[in-house]
Design a protein around this motif. Structure first.
Motif, PDB file in Angstrom:
ATOM      1  N   TYR A 140      78.493 -15.879 102.728  1.00 39.66           N
ATOM      2  CA  TYR A 140      77.123 -15.927 103.226  1.00 39.66           C
ATOM      3  C   TYR A 140      76.801 -17.353 103.668  1.00 39.66           C
ATOM      4  O   TYR A 140      77.074 -18.305 102.958  1.00 39.66           O
ATOM      5  N   ARG A 141      76.204 -17.503 104.851  1.00 40.32           N
ATOM      6  CA  ARG A 141      75.824 -18.827 105.363  1.00 40.32           C
ATOM      7  C   ARG A 141      74.333 -18.941 105.655  1.00 40.32           C
ATOM      8  O   ARG A 141      73.839 -20.040 105.816  1.00 40.32           O
ATOM      9  N   GLY A 142      73.622 -17.800 105.748  1.00 42.26           N
ATOM     10  CA  GLY A 142      72.186 -17.915 105.956  1.00 42.26           C
ATOM     11  C   GLY A 142      71.563 -16.646 106.499  1.00 42.26           C
ATOM     12  O   GLY A 142      72.253 -15.713 106.917  1.00 42.26           O
ATOM     13  N   PHE A 143      70.228 -16.630 106.479  1.00 42.11           N
ATOM     14  CA  PHE A 143      69.441 -15.526 107.021  1.00 42.11           C
ATOM     15  C   PHE A 143      68.244 -16.136 107.731  1.00 42.11           C
ATOM     16  O   PHE A 143      67.523 -16.954 107.160  1.00 42.11           O
ATOM     17  N   ASP A 144      68.043 -15.752 108.984  1.00 42.14           N
ATOM     18  CA  ASP A 144      66.928 -16.281 109.758  1.00 42.14           C
ATOM     19  C   ASP A 144      66.472 -15.244 110.773  1.00 42.14           C
ATOM     20  O   ASP A 144      67.270 -14.769 111.590  1.00 42.14           O
ATOM     21  N   LYS A 145      65.194 -14.880 110.699  1.00 43.39           N
ATOM     22  CA  LYS A 145      64.563 -13.976 111.666  1.00 43.39           C
ATOM     23  C   LYS A 145      65.359 -12.685 111.873  1.00 43.39           C
ATOM     24  O   LYS A 145      65.629 -12.285 113.002  1.00 43.39           O
ATOM     25  N   GLY A 146      65.787 -12.050 110.797  1.00 43.60           N
ATOM     26  CA  GLY A 146      66.491 -10.773 110.883  1.00 43.60           C
ATOM     27  C   GLY A 146      67.987 -10.866 111.073  1.00 43.60           C
ATOM     28  O   GLY A 146      68.681  -9.857 111.061  1.00 43.60           O
ATOM     29  N   THR A 147      68.525 -12.074 111.250  1.00 43.41           N
ATOM     30  CA  THR A 147      69.959 -12.258 111.471  1.00 43.41           C
ATOM     31  C   THR A 147      70.623 -12.845 110.225  1.00 43.41           C
ATOM     32  O   THR A 147      70.174 -13.860 109.696  1.00 43.41           O
ATOM     33  N   VAL A 148      71.688 -12.182 109.779  1.00 41.10           N
ATOM     34  CA  VAL A 148      72.502 -12.684 108.668  1.00 41.10           C
ATOM     35  C   VAL A 148      73.698 -13.405 109.283  1.00 41.10           C
ATOM     36  O   VAL A 148      74.372 -12.870 110.164  1.00 41.10           O
ATOM     37  N   TYR A 149      73.963 -14.617 108.797  1.00 44.23           N
ATOM     38  CA  TYR A 149      75.084 -15.413 109.288  1.00 44.23           C
ATOM     39  C   TYR A 149      76.166 -15.456 108.208  1.00 44.23           C
ATOM     40  O   TYR A 149      75.896 -15.788 107.055  1.00 44.23           O
ATOM     41  N   LEU A 150      77.386 -15.089 108.588  1.00 44.84           N
ATOM     42  CA  LEU A 150      78.517 -15.033 107.671  1.00 44.84           C
ATOM     43  C   LEU A 150      79.698 -15.807 108.237  1.00 44.84           C
ATOM     44  O   LEU A 150      79.915 -15.814 109.450  1.00 44.84           O
ATOM     45  N   ALA A 151      80.482 -16.421 107.354  1.00 44.57           N
ATOM     46  CA  ALA A 151      81.718 -17.101 107.759  1.00 44.57           C
ATOM     47  C   ALA A 151      82.897 -16.268 107.263  1.00 44.57           C
ATOM     48  O   ALA A 151      82.909 -15.829 106.111  1.00 44.57           O
ATOM     49  N   MET A 152      83.880 -16.056 108.133  1.00 39.79           N
ATOM     50  CA  MET A 152      85.057 -15.264 107.793  1.00 39.79           C
ATOM     51  C   MET A 152      86.250 -16.196 107.587  1.00 39.79           C
ATOM     52  O   MET A 152      86.457 -17.113 108.360  1.00 39.79           O
ATOM     53  N   HIS A 153      87.018 -15.917 106.526  1.00 38.71           N
ATOM     54  CA  HIS A 153      88.160 -16.771 106.178  1.00 38.71           C
ATOM     55  C   HIS A 153      89.411 -15.930 105.939  1.00 38.71           C
ATOM     56  O   HIS A 153      89.332 -14.724 105.746  1.00 38.71           O
ATOM     57  N   GLY A 154      90.548 -16.603 105.910  1.00 40.70           N
ATOM     58  CA  GLY A 154      91.819 -15.932 105.628  1.00 40.70           C
ATOM     59  C   GLY A 154      92.207 -14.985 106.741  1.00 40.70           C
ATOM     60  O   GLY A 154      92.060 -15.291 107.925  1.00 40.70           O
ATOM     61  N   ALA A 155      92.712 -13.807 106.370  1.00 46.19           N
ATOM     62  CA  ALA A 155      93.179 -12.833 107.354  1.00 46.19           C
ATOM     63  C   ALA A 155      92.053 -12.354 108.259  1.00 46.19           C
ATOM     64  O   ALA A 155      92.291 -11.894 109.367  1.00 46.19           O
ATOM     65  N   CYS A 156      90.808 -12.475 107.790  1.00 45.29           N
ATOM     66  CA  CYS A 156      89.665 -12.014 108.591  1.00 45.29           C
ATOM     67  C   CYS A 156      89.378 -12.946 109.765  1.00 45.29           C
ATOM     68  O   CYS A 156      88.851 -12.522 110.785  1.00 45.29           O
ATOM     69  N   SER A 157      89.696 -14.198 109.618  1.00 53.19           N
ATOM     70  CA  SER A 157      89.459 -15.161 110.683  1.00 53.19           C
ATOM     71  C   SER A 157      90.456 -14.921 111.809  1.00 53.19           C
ATOM     72  O   SER A 157      91.654 -15.000 111.613  1.00 53.19           O
ATOM     73  N   GLY A 158      89.955 -14.577 112.961  1.00 55.10           N
ATOM     74  CA  GLY A 158      90.818 -14.320 114.109  1.00 55.10           C
ATOM     75  C   GLY A 158      91.431 -12.934 114.136  1.00 55.10           C
ATOM     76  O   GLY A 158      92.266 -12.650 114.981  1.00 55.10           O
ATOM     77  N   CYS A 159      91.043 -12.066 113.227  1.00 54.62           N
ATOM     78  CA  CYS A 159      91.582 -10.702 113.194  1.00 54.62           C
ATOM     79  C   CYS A 159      91.016  -9.895 114.354  1.00 54.62           C
ATOM     80  O   CYS A 159      89.817  -9.956 114.628  1.00 54.62           O
ATOM     81  N   PRO A 160      91.864  -9.134 115.047  1.00 54.76           N
ATOM     82  CA  PRO A 160      91.376  -8.336 116.173  1.00 54.76           C
ATOM     83  C   PRO A 160      90.281  -7.344 115.783  1.00 54.76           C
ATOM     84  O   PRO A 160      89.419  -7.029 116.579  1.00 54.76           O
ATOM     85  N   SER A 161      90.295  -6.874 114.540  1.00 57.03           N
ATOM     86  CA  SER A 161      89.284  -5.891 114.135  1.00 57.03           C
ATOM     87  C   SER A 161      88.094  -6.513 113.409  1.00 57.03           C
ATOM     88  O   SER A 161      87.232  -5.792 112.916  1.00 57.03           O
ATOM     89  N   SER A 162      88.030  -7.847 113.347  1.00 56.50           N
ATOM     90  CA  SER A 162      86.952  -8.483 112.589  1.00 56.50           C
ATOM     91  C   SER A 162      85.577  -8.224 113.191  1.00 56.50           C
ATOM     92  O   SER A 162      84.606  -8.044 112.458  1.00 56.50           O
ATOM     93  N   THR A 163      85.467  -8.168 114.500  1.00 60.99           N
ATOM     94  CA  THR A 163      84.175  -7.894 115.130  1.00 60.99           C
ATOM     95  C   THR A 163      83.706  -6.492 114.778  1.00 60.99           C
ATOM     96  O   THR A 163      82.531  -6.288 114.450  1.00 60.99           O
ATOM     97  N   MET A 164      84.616  -5.533 114.797  1.00 61.13           N
ATOM     98  CA  MET A 164      84.254  -4.171 114.447  1.00 61.13           C
ATOM     99  C   MET A 164      83.853  -4.091 112.967  1.00 61.13           C
ATOM    100  O   MET A 164      82.865  -3.451 112.622  1.00 61.13           O
ATOM    101  N   THR A 165      84.595  -4.773 112.102  1.00 56.98           N
ATOM    102  CA  THR A 165      84.260  -4.788 110.681  1.00 56.98           C
ATOM    103  C   THR A 165      82.884  -5.408 110.468  1.00 56.98           C
ATOM    104  O   THR A 165      82.067  -4.885 109.721  1.00 56.98           O
ATOM    105  N   LEU A 166      82.639  -6.511 111.166  1.00 57.32           N
ATOM    106  CA  LEU A 166      81.367  -7.212 111.031  1.00 57.32           C
ATOM    107  C   LEU A 166      80.204  -6.337 111.490  1.00 57.32           C
ATOM    108  O   LEU A 166      79.209  -6.195 110.790  1.00 57.32           O
TER     109      LEU A 166
END
Length: 190
Positions: free
Chosen positions: A143-169
């Protein structure tokens, strides 16, 4: 010592399980050889010249191969480094290094104090539902923050750069958060 290897949704990043704890608390992501200087194990993995990312989870290590690198060629070398490290009981971090504290600069998202209850709900869902599932795939989400309805998250490890990470997110995490926390409108990676 026998290492299990599991694929992750990111074809460049398998997950290696030593059958023992790796990190006793937190996680640690190394995105460059310079960051890896804090850990003899991460440093040794980067020294292969074909590794571009290392991630330590509670009971696994995810290793990301560089573009064009074939895992069938790199895997024996990575396993040798891992076996040497764990069989020698070498420390995971050098004395005086940041250890489990991820030294990557955190993105600062300003938060409204009036959103404290919403933020607490979001953090609870991420800790209890999202992070355990993401760890199964060899990564972590923070978790990195919440502002005006938007949640901001940082992805690490296998999730960073994963082709399916956008779909998972979007389909997974965003749907979950919107279902339980109506104030959430969207989720973005930072």
């Amino acid at each position: 010592m026998l290492f299990q290897t599991e694929p992750t949704p990111n074809p460049a990043t398998p997950k290696f399980l030593p059958g023992q704890a790796v990190m006793t608390g937190g996680t640690r992501d190394f995105a460059s050889p310079e960051e890896a200087e804090a850990s003899p194990l991460a440093e040794a993995l980067f020294s292969t010249g074909e590794v571009v990312g290392v991630f330590f989870g509670s009971d696994f290590i995810s290793v990301t191969a560089g573009p064009g690198v074939e895992w069938r060629d790199l895997k024996p070398e990575v396993l040798t480094v891992l076996l040497d490290h764990f069989s020698s009981d070498a420390p995971l971090f050098k004395p005086g290094s940041a250890g489990a504290i991820n030294i990557a600069p955190a993105v600062e998202i300003p938060e409204n104090p009036e959103d404290a209850d919403v933020i607490a709900q979001i953090k609870e869902l991420i800790e209890t539902r999202v992070r355990p599932a993401v760890a199964q795939d060899g990564g972590d989400i923070v978790y990195r923050g919440f502002d005006k309805g938007t949640v901001y998250l940082a992805m690490h490890g296998a999730c960073s750069g994963c082709p399916s990470s956008t779909m998972t997110l979007k389909r997974g995490i965003e749907s979950l958060l919107k279902h339980y926390v109506p104030e959430v409108e969207t989720v973005e990676a930072v």
